[in-house]
Design a protein around this motif. Structure first.
Motif, mmCIF file in Angstrom:
data_model
loop_
_atom_site.group_PDB
_atom_site.id
_atom_site.type_symbol
_atom_site.label_atom_id
_atom_site.label_comp_id
_atom_site.label_asym_id
_atom_site.label_seq_id
_atom_site.Cartn_x
_atom_site.Cartn_y
_atom_site.Cartn_z
ATOM 1 N N ALA A 162 0.831 -1.203 0.000
ATOM 2 C CA ALA A 162 0.000 0.000 0.000
ATOM 3 C C ALA A 162 0.867 1.256 0.000
ATOM 4 O O ALA A 162 0.550 2.234 -0.688
ATOM 5 N N LEU A 163 1.962 1.246 0.759
ATOM 6 C CA LEU A 163 2.853 2.403 0.761
ATOM 7 C C LEU A 163 3.452 2.643 -0.621
ATOM 8 O O LEU A 163 3.512 3.779 -1.086
ATOM 9 N N TRP A 164 3.894 1.582 -1.290
ATOM 10 C CA TRP A 164 4.468 1.744 -2.620
ATOM 11 C C TRP A 164 3.430 2.238 -3.617
ATOM 12 O O TRP A 164 3.689 3.138 -4.406
ATOM 13 N N VAL A 165 2.244 1.648 -3.598
ATOM 14 C CA VAL A 165 1.243 1.944 -4.615
ATOM 15 C C VAL A 165 0.589 3.311 -4.415
ATOM 16 O O VAL A 165 0.322 4.018 -5.380
ATOM 17 N N TYR A 166 0.330 3.705 -3.178
ATOM 18 C CA TYR A 166 -0.383 4.955 -2.933
ATOM 19 C C TYR A 166 0.543 6.137 -2.667
ATOM 20 O O TYR A 166 0.296 7.241 -3.133
ATOM 21 N N MET B 143 5.998 11.509 -5.926
ATOM 22 C CA MET B 143 6.657 11.852 -7.188
ATOM 23 C C MET B 143 5.928 12.996 -7.902
ATOM 24 O O MET B 143 6.569 13.843 -8.522
ATOM 25 N N ALA B 144 4.607 13.035 -7.813
ATOM 26 C CA ALA B 144 3.840 14.125 -8.429
ATOM 27 C C ALA B 144 4.188 15.450 -7.765
ATOM 28 O O ALA B 144 4.431 16.457 -8.443
ATOM 29 N N PHE B 145 4.214 15.469 -6.432
ATOM 30 C CA PHE B 145 4.563 16.708 -5.720
ATOM 31 C C PHE B 145 5.998 17.120 -6.002
ATOM 32 O O PHE B 145 6.284 18.298 -6.207
ATOM 33 N N LEU B 146 6.904 16.162 -6.017
ATOM 34 C CA LEU B 146 8.314 16.469 -6.275
ATOM 35 C C LEU B 146 8.484 17.070 -7.668
ATOM 36 O O LEU B 146 9.176 18.088 -7.831
ATOM 37 N N ALA B 147 7.854 16.473 -8.672
ATOM 38 C CA ALA B 147 7.965 16.985 -10.042
ATOM 39 C C ALA B 147 7.352 18.379 -10.148
ATOM 40 O O ALA B 147 7.895 19.259 -10.835
ATOM 41 N N MET B 148 6.233 18.602 -9.454
ATOM 42 C CA MET B 148 5.592 19.913 -9.499
ATOM 43 C C MET B 148 6.489 20.977 -8.849
ATOM 44 O O MET B 148 6.664 22.069 -9.390
ATOM 45 N N LEU C 158 2.705 9.533 -12.896
ATOM 46 C CA LEU C 158 2.773 8.347 -13.756
ATOM 47 C C LEU C 158 4.099 7.614 -13.605
ATOM 48 O O LEU C 158 4.143 6.382 -13.586
ATOM 49 N N THR C 159 5.178 8.374 -13.470
ATOM 50 C CA THR C 159 6.487 7.756 -13.251
ATOM 51 C C THR C 159 6.504 7.015 -11.916
ATOM 52 O O THR C 159 6.998 5.888 -11.828
ATOM 53 N N GLY C 160 5.970 7.640 -10.876
ATOM 54 C CA GLY C 160 5.879 6.982 -9.568
ATOM 55 C C GLY C 160 5.027 5.728 -9.620
ATOM 56 O O GLY C 160 5.344 4.717 -8.991
ATOM 57 N N PHE C 161 3.933 5.780 -10.394
ATOM 58 C CA PHE C 161 3.077 4.607 -10.539
ATOM 59 C C PHE C 161 3.825 3.471 -11.219
ATOM 60 O O PHE C 161 3.729 2.311 -10.814
ATOM 61 N N GLN C 162 4.591 3.778 -12.272
ATOM 62 C CA GLN C 162 5.355 2.740 -12.973
ATOM 63 C C GLN C 162 6.427 2.125 -12.068
ATOM 64 O O GLN C 162 6.638 0.914 -12.084
ATOM 65 N N ILE C 163 7.093 2.966 -11.277
ATOM 66 C CA ILE C 163 8.099 2.456 -10.340
ATOM 67 C C ILE C 163 7.429 1.567 -9.305
ATOM 68 O O ILE C 163 7.934 0.484 -8.968
ATOM 69 N N ARG D 295 8.042 -2.364 -8.531
ATOM 70 C CA ARG D 295 8.462 -2.727 -7.177
ATOM 71 C C ARG D 295 7.533 -3.769 -6.555
ATOM 72 O O ARG D 295 7.996 -4.700 -5.911
ATOM 73 N N THR D 296 6.225 -3.617 -6.757
ATOM 74 C CA THR D 296 5.292 -4.565 -6.147
ATOM 75 C C THR D 296 5.332 -5.926 -6.836
ATOM 76 O O THR D 296 4.987 -6.927 -6.224
ATOM 77 N N LYS D 297 5.758 -5.979 -8.102
ATOM 78 C CA LYS D 297 5.940 -7.277 -8.752
ATOM 79 C C LYS D 297 7.065 -8.057 -8.087
ATOM 80 O O LYS D 297 7.043 -9.280 -8.047
#
Length: 152
Positions: A76-80, A86-91, A114-119, A123-125
């Motif tokens: 849950a920590l990785w996915v949410y 990453m969105a806040f950091l990029a902004m 989107l980049t955070g979601f892909q990472i 990671r969860t795999k």
């Protein structure tokens, strides 16, 4: 530990395919609440869970499995959290370091998310769930049978 009782739907060599039973959200509304209406609309697409099991089981048997809670929290920590961070950091990088206008900041936040979601997806795999078989119920007895309770 999170425990769930599942039913054996298929057996292939040492792999057992399990499906969960449908559980209504509530029984008090007789199917008139929003939860049950959506359930009827979208159907119950049951997915089978493959488990490696060395013991001999038959189709229709029930098994109780347990999952470690810490892996659920870690996933849950990785996915949410990661896509949001990453969105806040990029902004913030787009605003403070590059000094771009608001539409570009929004685009940077979307790309960062989107980049955070892909990472997180990759990671969860890699995370392995430690699922343990707690109990295998015999096929001849129902789960609700109580010792000494027999029909005469």
């Amino acid at each position: 530990m999170i425990e769930q009782t599942l039913t054996v739907s298929r057996v292939e060599r040492d792999t057992v395919w399990l499906v969960a039973e449908d559980k209504p959200a509530c029984a008090g509304c007789n199917g008139k609440c929003g939860s049950q209406i959506f359930s009827k609309l979208f159907g119950s697409n049951k997915k089978a869970l493959p488990i490696v099991c060395e013991e001999s089981v038959q189709v229709g048997q029930k098994m109780t499995l347990a999952l470690d809670d810490s892996k659920v929290v870690e996933n849950a920590l990785w996915v949410y959290l990661l896509p949001l961070a990453m969105a806040f950091l990029a902004m913030f990088v787009a605003h403070l370091m590059l000094g771009v206008s608001e539409p570009w900041q929004i685009l940077a936040a979307a790309l960062g998310g989107l980049t955070g979601f892909q990472i997180a997806k990759q990671r969860t795999k890699a995370l392995r769930h430690d699922i343990k078989v707690i109990k295998i119920y015999p096929i001849s007895l129902p789960l609700t049978q109580i010792d000494g309770d027999c029909a005469k």
